[in-house]
Design a protein around this motif. Structure first.
Motif, PDB file in Angstrom:
ATOM      1  N   ALA A 446       0.855  -1.196   0.000  1.00  0.00           N
ATOM      2  CA  ALA A 446       0.000   0.000   0.000  1.00  0.00           C
ATOM      3  C   ALA A 446       0.885   1.238   0.000  1.00  0.00           C
ATOM      4  O   ALA A 446       2.051   1.192   0.403  1.00  0.00           O
ATOM      5  CB  ALA A 446      -0.904   0.017   1.220  1.00  0.00           C
ATOM      6  N   ILE A 447       0.304   2.347  -0.460  1.00  0.00           N
ATOM      7  CA  ILE A 447       0.977   3.641  -0.320  1.00  0.00           C
ATOM      8  C   ILE A 447      -0.001   4.583   0.363  1.00  0.00           C
ATOM      9  O   ILE A 447      -1.229   4.378   0.330  1.00  0.00           O
ATOM     10  CB  ILE A 447       1.417   4.227  -1.673  1.00  0.00           C
ATOM     11  N   ILE A 448       0.545   5.600   0.993  1.00  0.00           N
ATOM     12  CA  ILE A 448      -0.306   6.553   1.698  1.00  0.00           C
ATOM     13  C   ILE A 448       0.076   7.955   1.254  1.00  0.00           C
ATOM     14  O   ILE A 448       1.252   8.263   1.049  1.00  0.00           O
ATOM     15  CB  ILE A 448      -0.163   6.382   3.224  1.00  0.00           C
ATOM     16  N   ARG A 449      -0.937   8.791   1.070  1.00  0.00           N
ATOM     17  CA  ARG A 449      -0.694  10.134   0.567  1.00  0.00           C
ATOM     18  C   ARG A 449      -1.399  11.137   1.462  1.00  0.00           C
ATOM     19  O   ARG A 449      -2.422  10.847   2.065  1.00  0.00           O
ATOM     20  CB  ARG A 449      -1.177  10.264  -0.879  1.00  0.00           C
ATOM     21  N   HIS A 450      -0.832  12.315   1.530  1.00  0.00           N
ATOM     22  CA  HIS A 450      -1.346  13.369   2.393  1.00  0.00           C
ATOM     23  C   HIS A 450      -2.216  14.301   1.563  1.00  0.00           C
ATOM     24  O   HIS A 450      -1.710  15.107   0.790  1.00  0.00           O
ATOM     25  CB  HIS A 450      -0.165  14.135   3.010  1.00  0.00           C
ATOM     26  N   SER A 451      -3.511  14.183   1.680  1.00  0.00           N
ATOM     27  CA  SER A 451      -4.395  14.996   0.838  1.00  0.00           C
ATOM     28  C   SER A 451      -4.356  16.467   1.207  1.00  0.00           C
ATOM     29  O   SER A 451      -4.854  17.311   0.489  1.00  0.00           O
ATOM     30  CB  SER A 451      -5.836  14.481   0.939  1.00  0.00           C
ATOM     31  N   GLY A 452      -3.757  16.797   2.355  1.00  0.00           N
ATOM     32  CA  GLY A 452      -3.644  18.195   2.760  1.00  0.00           C
ATOM     33  C   GLY A 452      -2.462  18.912   2.146  1.00  0.00           C
ATOM     34  O   GLY A 452      -2.199  20.072   2.470  1.00  0.00           O
ATOM     35  N   ALA A 453      -1.686  18.247   1.289  1.00  0.00           N
ATOM     36  CA  ALA A 453      -0.511  18.879   0.671  1.00  0.00           C
ATOM     37  C   ALA A 453      -0.964  19.832  -0.417  1.00  0.00           C
ATOM     38  O   ALA A 453      -0.845  19.581  -1.599  1.00  0.00           O
ATOM     39  CB  ALA A 453       0.419  17.820   0.102  1.00  0.00           C
ATOM     40  N   ILE A 516      -2.859  -7.207  11.250  1.00  0.00           N
ATOM     41  CA  ILE A 516      -2.216  -7.176   9.932  1.00  0.00           C
ATOM     42  C   ILE A 516      -2.626  -5.916   9.178  1.00  0.00           C
ATOM     43  O   ILE A 516      -1.813  -5.286   8.490  1.00  0.00           O
ATOM     44  CB  ILE A 516      -2.572  -8.445   9.136  1.00  0.00           C
ATOM     45  N   MET A 517      -3.899  -5.505   9.325  1.00  0.00           N
ATOM     46  CA  MET A 517      -4.339  -4.244   8.712  1.00  0.00           C
ATOM     47  C   MET A 517      -3.524  -3.074   9.243  1.00  0.00           C
ATOM     48  O   MET A 517      -3.074  -2.208   8.478  1.00  0.00           O
ATOM     49  CB  MET A 517      -5.822  -4.017   8.996  1.00  0.00           C
ATOM     50  N   LEU A 518      -3.317  -3.035  10.572  1.00  0.00           N
ATOM     51  CA  LEU A 518      -2.505  -1.968  11.151  1.00  0.00           C
ATOM     52  C   LEU A 518      -1.067  -2.040  10.642  1.00  0.00           C
ATOM     53  O   LEU A 518      -0.425  -1.012  10.417  1.00  0.00           O
ATOM     54  CB  LEU A 518      -2.518  -2.071  12.679  1.00  0.00           C
ATOM     55  N   GLY A 519      -0.575  -3.260  10.476  1.00  0.00           N
ATOM     56  CA  GLY A 519       0.781  -3.424   9.963  1.00  0.00           C
ATOM     57  C   GLY A 519       0.928  -2.860   8.558  1.00  0.00           C
ATOM     58  O   GLY A 519       1.943  -2.236   8.231  1.00  0.00           O
ATOM     59  N   ILE A 520      -0.071  -3.065   7.703  1.00  0.00           N
ATOM     60  CA  ILE A 520      -0.039  -2.512   6.336  1.00  0.00           C
ATOM     61  C   ILE A 520      -0.048  -0.985   6.395  1.00  0.00           C
ATOM     62  O   ILE A 520       0.696  -0.309   5.667  1.00  0.00           O
ATOM     63  CB  ILE A 520      -1.232  -3.043   5.518  1.00  0.00           C
ATOM     64  N   TYR A 521      -0.875  -0.430   7.286  1.00  0.00           N
ATOM     65  CA  TYR A 521      -0.921   1.030   7.452  1.00  0.00           C
ATOM     66  C   TYR A 521       0.439   1.557   7.917  1.00  0.00           C
ATOM     67  O   TYR A 521       0.971   2.537   7.379  1.00  0.00           O
ATOM     68  CB  TYR A 521      -2.008   1.400   8.455  1.00  0.00           C
ATOM     69  N   ASN A 522       1.020   0.881   8.908  1.00  0.00           N
ATOM     70  CA  ASN A 522       2.306   1.326   9.447  1.00  0.00           C
ATOM     71  C   ASN A 522       3.408   1.258   8.396  1.00  0.00           C
ATOM     72  O   ASN A 522       4.260   2.152   8.297  1.00  0.00           O
ATOM     73  CB  ASN A 522       2.700   0.473  10.654  1.00  0.00           C
ATOM     74  N   SER A 523       3.412   0.190   7.591  1.00  0.00           N
ATOM     75  CA  SER A 523       4.450   0.074   6.559  1.00  0.00           C
ATOM     76  C   SER A 523       4.301   1.184   5.524  1.00  0.00           C
ATOM     77  O   SER A 523       5.298   1.706   5.008  1.00  0.00           O
ATOM     78  CB  SER A 523       4.382  -1.306   5.895  1.00  0.00           C
ATOM     79  N   ALA A 524       3.060   1.575   5.214  1.00  0.00           N
ATOM     80  CA  ALA A 524       2.843   2.676   4.272  1.00  0.00           C
ATOM     81  C   ALA A 524       3.313   4.000   4.871  1.00  0.00           C
ATOM     82  O   ALA A 524       3.871   4.844   4.164  1.00  0.00           O
ATOM     83  CB  ALA A 524       1.359   2.756   3.895  1.00  0.00           C
ATOM     84  N   ILE A 525       3.090   4.172   6.181  1.00  0.00           N
ATOM     85  CA  ILE A 525       3.563   5.380   6.856  1.00  0.00           C
ATOM     86  C   ILE A 525       5.091   5.449   6.795  1.00  0.00           C
ATOM     87  O   ILE A 525       5.678   6.497   6.514  1.00  0.00           O
ATOM     88  CB  ILE A 525       3.083   5.403   8.323  1.00  0.00           C
ATOM     89  N   LEU A 526       5.737   4.319   7.062  1.00  0.00           N
ATOM     90  CA  LEU A 526       7.201   4.299   7.039  1.00  0.00           C
ATOM     91  C   LEU A 526       7.730   4.615   5.647  1.00  0.00           C
ATOM     92  O   LEU A 526       8.781   5.239   5.498  1.00  0.00           O
ATOM     93  CB  LEU A 526       7.713   2.933   7.495  1.00  0.00           C
ATOM     94  N   TYR A 527       7.026   4.176   4.632  1.00  0.00           N
ATOM     95  CA  TYR A 527       7.476   4.421   3.259  1.00  0.00           C
ATOM     96  C   TYR A 527       7.319   5.886   2.880  1.00  0.00           C
ATOM     97  O   TYR A 527       7.992   6.378   1.989  1.00  0.00           O
ATOM     98  CB  TYR A 527       6.690   3.529   2.308  1.00  0.00           C
TER      99      TYR A 527
END
Length: 799
Positions: A446-453, A516-527
Motif C-alpha cells: 500500500a501507499i499513503i498520501r497526504h491529501s492536505g498537501a 495485519i491491517m494496522l501493519g499494512i498502514y504502518n508500513s505505508a507510513i514508514l514508506y
C-alpha cells in the motif's frame, strides 16, 4: 626610466593636488594603457612617510632637481646633480612601526597583487628579471589554445584558492573586456553566496569578492575580469567603481557569455554539463526562480531528478536519472486531443514509493520536492501556452500507474478498503480514506498520501527553504506545516499484492487480521516518512510491541525445542559411546554388508577401490578383522564405527538383512545405500519401493566408475565427503604403490600395519622413521627408503 621632469613639471603636476600629466597624456595624445587618472595617487606615499624625496632630470636638460616634502603644504625645490635622465622617488619612513611595509616578501606580494599584469617591468632590490608577470594567462602569444586553457586553470586555482569545475573564457571587444570566469566545485545552497571575482582596470588590480560585476543569478560563477577605464567608472580612490549604466551593460554581456557557454556545453559535452547542473542544481534553480530573464534562457537546459523509467531491483536507496523537461515530455505518452500531463511530486519523503511505482509501470515522474522546483514547473507549464498540464501524483492518480478495480470480481477488496477506513484512526482531527487499486510493483502492499498537501503547504515549504525569509514569515510557515500533518490521509491498497488479496477473504472480526491491517498502514507510513506524526508513531510503536511479544514467545518456544534436541543428542552420543571402544577415527568409514560367498569377492574389491582410493575413506567388511569374541559383537563393533552403510541385497542374504535391519533402526540416522545386480528378485516388504543402485553386469573399471558416479550424486554421501575437518584415509595398497618394489610382498602384513599406525594423509605428516622401523621389524633395513617414498607419495597426493 621615463623622460623625467623639469622644474615646471614639478611645480605644475607633482605639487598640485588633483592635476596629473597622465590624464592629459591620455586625453590629448590618445595613449592607451595608462593608469593615472585623478592626480592624487602620489599622495599615498605620505600614509607611511616622514618625508618624500624626488630626484629627476628631464630628457635634453643638464640640470637635475630635488623635490622634498614632509607631508605638508610647503615643499622644497632645489637643483641637484642627477646622473641619468629619469626619476627616482625615495620614501623615508616615519618610524620603526612602519618598517613592516618594506620587507622584501611584503613588497613582492603587493606588486604581484596589484601590478602583476602591468606591462611595465618591475624590479625589486635589483632583481635581474621583472617580478611581475606582465601578461595574463589568456592573452599570451605563441601558445596553443590547450596550453592557454591549462595555464589559465592553474592561475585561477592558485590565485582564487578554489577548485575549477569548468572555465569560461571572456573576450568582449566592444566592452574592452577580457578574462576568465569559472564554475566552482564548491556548492552553494543559498542565494547571494560569497563571490570570488577579481577586477582589474587597465591591468591594475582594483578589488576582489565583487558581487555586482555579474548578474545576480550567477552566484556559482567566479573568476578574473580585466576591463579598460572606459568600460567602468572608477571611484577617486580607485578601489571600486560606480554602479551606473555602464555596469548594467557589462553585467548583461557577461551573463550572455555564461549562458552561451552552458548552451554550448549542453550540446557538445553533455556529460560535463550534467555534472555542472548536479553540482549547482539548487543555485541554478534558485536563479531561475528569482530572475525571469535567466529562466527564459535556461528553462529547457535545466535537469530534473526522475526515476529510471524501467522496472528496477533496487538495493538500498533509490537511484535517479537526470533529465531535461523536453526529454521527459518526449518519453511520456501523449494523449490524443488533450494536454500532455507532466507527473510530479513535491513530497521529498515519498520519493521511494513514487519512483518505484513509476518504474514498475514504465512511466516517468519528476521529483520536484526541493526548494523552488514546483514553482519552476508551474512557470514552465505557463510558458508552454496550454500544451502541458501538471499532474501532482501525491494528490492525483496517474493513469499510467493506477488502474481501477473490476466491479464483478473485486468486491472483497472494496469491502476490505471500506472496513480499514472505519477502524484505522491516525489520531487528532485527521481521518484516513482507504481505497484499492491495481498498481505495480506487486510487492508494494500500500501507499499513503497526504491529501492536505495543498499549494499553501508547498508555499510554506518554499518559505522555510528561503534563507532570506523574515522570522515572522518563517514562523507562520512552520505552523502551517504542523497543521497540515493533522489533515486527512488517503491510503491506496495494492489490489495486485498477494497478501492484500489473501487478507481480503479473511474474517475482519479476527484480532490477528486487524493487526495485519494496522501493519499494512504502518508500513505505508514508514514508506512516506513525511507522515510520521506523534499519533502515527504511537500506532507503529504499539504494533511493533505486539510483534516483539510474538517474537519473544517464538524465541522461548525455539529455545525449549533446542534444549530438547540437545538432550536427545546427548542420549544418542551416550548410546554411541557405550557401543564403541577407544577413540573415534578422524577419517570416514563405510561398512559394506555383503554375503561371505566367494562370488562377491570381485565386487568387494571394486567397492574397496572406490571407497578407499577414490574417496579416501576406509571400507569395513565384517570378515576384515576380529575385534570381539563373537560374530555378532564383531559386526556390532564395525557398524558402530561406520559413518555410512553399503548393502549388497541381490540375494537377500539373511546376514545382510540382519545387519541392514540393525543399521535402519540405529538412532544415529546414518546414510544407507542399497546395491543390487538385478532388479527383479524377491525382497522383504520393508525394502520394496526403496531406491537402489542397480549395477547389472558391470565389472572392473566400468563397475568402479559407475559406483563412484552413483555414490557422489547421493546427497547424503556428498555431505559426508565434503565434511570440513575430515582426514583422508590411505589404504595399504596405496602405501605399497608409493613404496614400489623394495623386496616386500604385495600382500605383506607390513602395509596393513603401517596403515593402522598412520591411517591418513594428515597423520603421515607427523610420522617418524623409528615407528616405521618398528612396524617393518626384520625388514627394518628397508625402513628409510620406504619412509621417504611414502612421504613423497603423500605430499604429491596433497598437492
Amino acid at each position: 626610466t621615463g623622460i623625467g621632469m623639469d622644474k615646471a613639471d614639478l611645480e605644475e603636476y607633482l605639487s598640485t593636488v588633483g592635476k596629473g600629466a597622465t590624464r592629459e597624456a591620455r586625453e590629448e595624445e590618445k595613449l592607451e594603457g595608462l593608469i593615472g587618472l585623478f592626480g592624487i595617487g602620489f599622495l599615498s606615499a605620505f600614509v607611511v612617510a616622514e618625508r618624500v624625496e624626488v630626484r629627476t632630470r628631464r630628457l635634453g636638460d643638464t640640470q637635475g632637481w630635488l623635490w622634498t616634502n614632509a607631508g605638508k603644504q610647503e615643499y622644497v625645490l632645489e637643483p641637484c646633480e642627477v646622473a641619468e635622465t629619469g626619476t627616482t622617488v625615495t620614501v623615508i619612513l616615519r618610524g620603526d612601526e612602519e618598517k613592516g611595509v618594506i620587507h622584501h616578501d611584503e613588497v613582492r606580494d603587493v606588486i604581484r597583487r596589484y601590478a602583476d599584469f602591468l606591462r611595465v617591468p618591475i624590479h625589486l632590490n635589483g632583481s635581474p628579471d621583472p617580478i611581475n608577470a606582465m601578461r595574463m594567462p589568456w592573452d599570451q602569444s605563441g601558445k596553443s589554445e590547450m596550453e592557454i586553457q591549462l595555464d589559465t586553470r592553474i592561475y585561477l586555482e592558485l590565485i582564487m584558492r578554489d577548485s575549477v569545475l569548468e572555465q569560461i573564457p571572456v573576450n568582449l571587444p566592444d566592452f574592452e573586456t577580457t578574462g576568465a570566469l569559472y564554475i566552482t566545485r564548491s556548492r552553494h545552497i543559498h542565494r547571494q553566496g560569497p563571490r570570488a571575482l577579481h577586477l582589474f582596470v587597465n591591468r591594475m588590480f582594483i578589488c576582489e569578492k565583487e558581487t555586482d560585476l555579474l548578474p545576480e543569478w550567477a552566484d556559482f560563477i567566479n573568476g578574473v575580469i580585466c576591463v579598460s577605464d572606459k568600460t567602468l567608472t572608477l571611484t577617486a580612490a580607485r578601489d571600486n567603481f560606480i554602479r551606473d549604466e555602464k555596469l548594467k551593460h557589462l553585467q548583461s554581456a557577461l551573463g550572455d557569455v555564461v549562458i552561451e557557454h552552458l548552451e554550448d556545453l549542453s550540446k557538445n559535452d553533455p556529460g560535463l554539463f550534467s555534472k555542472i547542473l548536479s553540482y549547482h542544481d539548487l543555485s541554478i534553480k534558485a536563479a531561475c526562480y528569482y530572475y525571469d530573464e535567466f529562466f527564459d534562457k535556461f528553462a529547457d537546459l535545466l535537469e530534473w531528478r526522475t526515476n529510471k523509467g524501467t522496472p528496477t531491483t533496487y538495493a538500498g536507496d533509490f537511484t535517479h536519472e537526470w533529465r531535461t523537461l523536453p526529454k521527459i515530455l518526449e518519453l511520456l505518452p501523449k494523449p490524443e486531443g488533450e494536454r500532455q500531463p507532466l507527473p510530479y511530486f513535491s513530497d521529498r519523503s515519498s520519493t521511494n514509493q513514487y519512483f518505484q511505482m513509476a518504474d514498475a509501470a514504465g512511466s516517468i515522474v519528476v521529483d520536484a520536492s526541493y526548494g523552488f522546483e514546483s514553482s519552476l514547473l508551474k512557470a514552465y507549464v505557463k510558458r508552454a501556452d496550454g500544451r502541458i498540464r501538471l499532474m501532482p501524483v501525491d494528490q492525483e492518480d496517474d493513469p499510467n500507474v493506477f488502474h481501477n478495480l473490476q466491479n464483478d470480481i473485486d468486491d472483497k477488496l472494496k469491502q476490505l478498503a471500506g472496513y480499514m477506513s472505519q477502524v484505522i484512526h491516525p489520531g487528532g482531527t485527521g481521518k484516513i480514506r482507504v481505497e484499492a487499486k491495481y498498481f505495480d510493483p506487486k510487492e508494494l502492499t500500500a501507499i499513503i498520501r497526504h491529501s492536505g498537501a495543498s499549494d499553501g503547504l508547498l508555499k510554506a515549504r518554499e518559505i522555510l527553504n528561503d534563507p532570506t525569509s523574515s522570522s515572522e514569515l518563517r514562523e507562520m510557515a512552520r505552523e502551517m506545516t504542523v497543521m497540515a500533518r493533522g489533515a486527512s490521509q488517503r491510503m491506496i491498497l495494492n489490489a495486485s499484492n498477494p497478501m492484500v488479496r489473501k487478507l481480503a477473504i479473511q474474517s475482519f472480526e479476527d484480532k490477528n487480521v486487524f493487526e495485519i491491517m494496522l501493519g499494512i498502514y504502518n508500513s505505508a507510513i514508514l514508506y512516506n516518512q513525511e507522515l510520521m506524526t506523534p499519533q502515527n508513531a504511537k500506532i507503529f510503536y504499539e504494533d511493533f510491541q505486539r510483534l516483539l511479544r510474538r517474537s519473544l514467545n517464538y524465541v522461548v518456544d525455539q529455545t525449549t525445542l533446542e534444549q530438547r534436541e540437545m538432550a536427545l543428542a546427548r542420549e544418542q552420543e551416550a548410546l554411541r559411546k557405550s557401543d564403541t571402544q577407544g577413540e573415534q577415527p578422524k577419517h570416514l568409514i563405510f561398512f559394506l554388508m555383503t554375503p561371505f560367498d566367494p562370488v562377491y569377492k570381485p565386487f568387494v574389491k571394486i567397492a574397496r577401490e572406490v571407497i578407499e582410493n577414490r574417496f579416501s575413506c576406509q571400507l569395513f567388511v565384517a570378515s576384515d578383522r576380529q575385534y570381539q569374541d563373537t560374530i555378532i559383537e564383531n559386526i556390532r563393533f564395525h557398524m558402530n564405527q561406520a559413518h555410512a552403510f553399503l548393502a549388497e541385497v541381490t540375494d537377500a542374504n539373511p546376514n545382510v538383512m540382519f545387519e541392514l535391519g540393525a543399521a535402519r533402526f540405529d538412532l544415529r540416522n546414518r546414510p544407507i545405500v542399497l546395491l543390487r545386480r538385478e532388479g527383479n528378485q524377491e525382497l522383504p516388504v520393508d525394502l520394496q519401493g526403496r531406491i537402489y543402485v542397480d549395477y547389472g553386469e558391470r565389472s572392473g573399471d566400468e563397475l568402479a566408475d559407475y559406483l563412484e558416479e552413483k555414490l557422489r550424486t547421493d546427497e547424503r554421501i556428498k555431505l559426508l565427503l565434503t565434511k570440513s575437518g575430515r582426514e583422508h584415509y590411505i589404504s595399504p595398497t596405496r602405501l605399497q604403490s608409493f613404496a614400489g618394489r623394495l623386496g616386500l610382498a604385495v600382500d605383506d602384513k607390513v602395509w596393513q600395519g603401517l596403515t593402522e599406525q598412520y591411517p591418513t594423509q594428515e597423520s603421515w605428516g607427523n610420522a617418524s622413521l623409528d615407528t616405521v622401523k618398528s612396524v617393518l621389524k626384520e625388514n627394518e633395513d628397508l625402513a628409510d627408503p620406504v619412509f621417504k617414498r611414502i612421504q613423497k607419495g603423500v605430499s604429491e597426493l596433497e598437492g
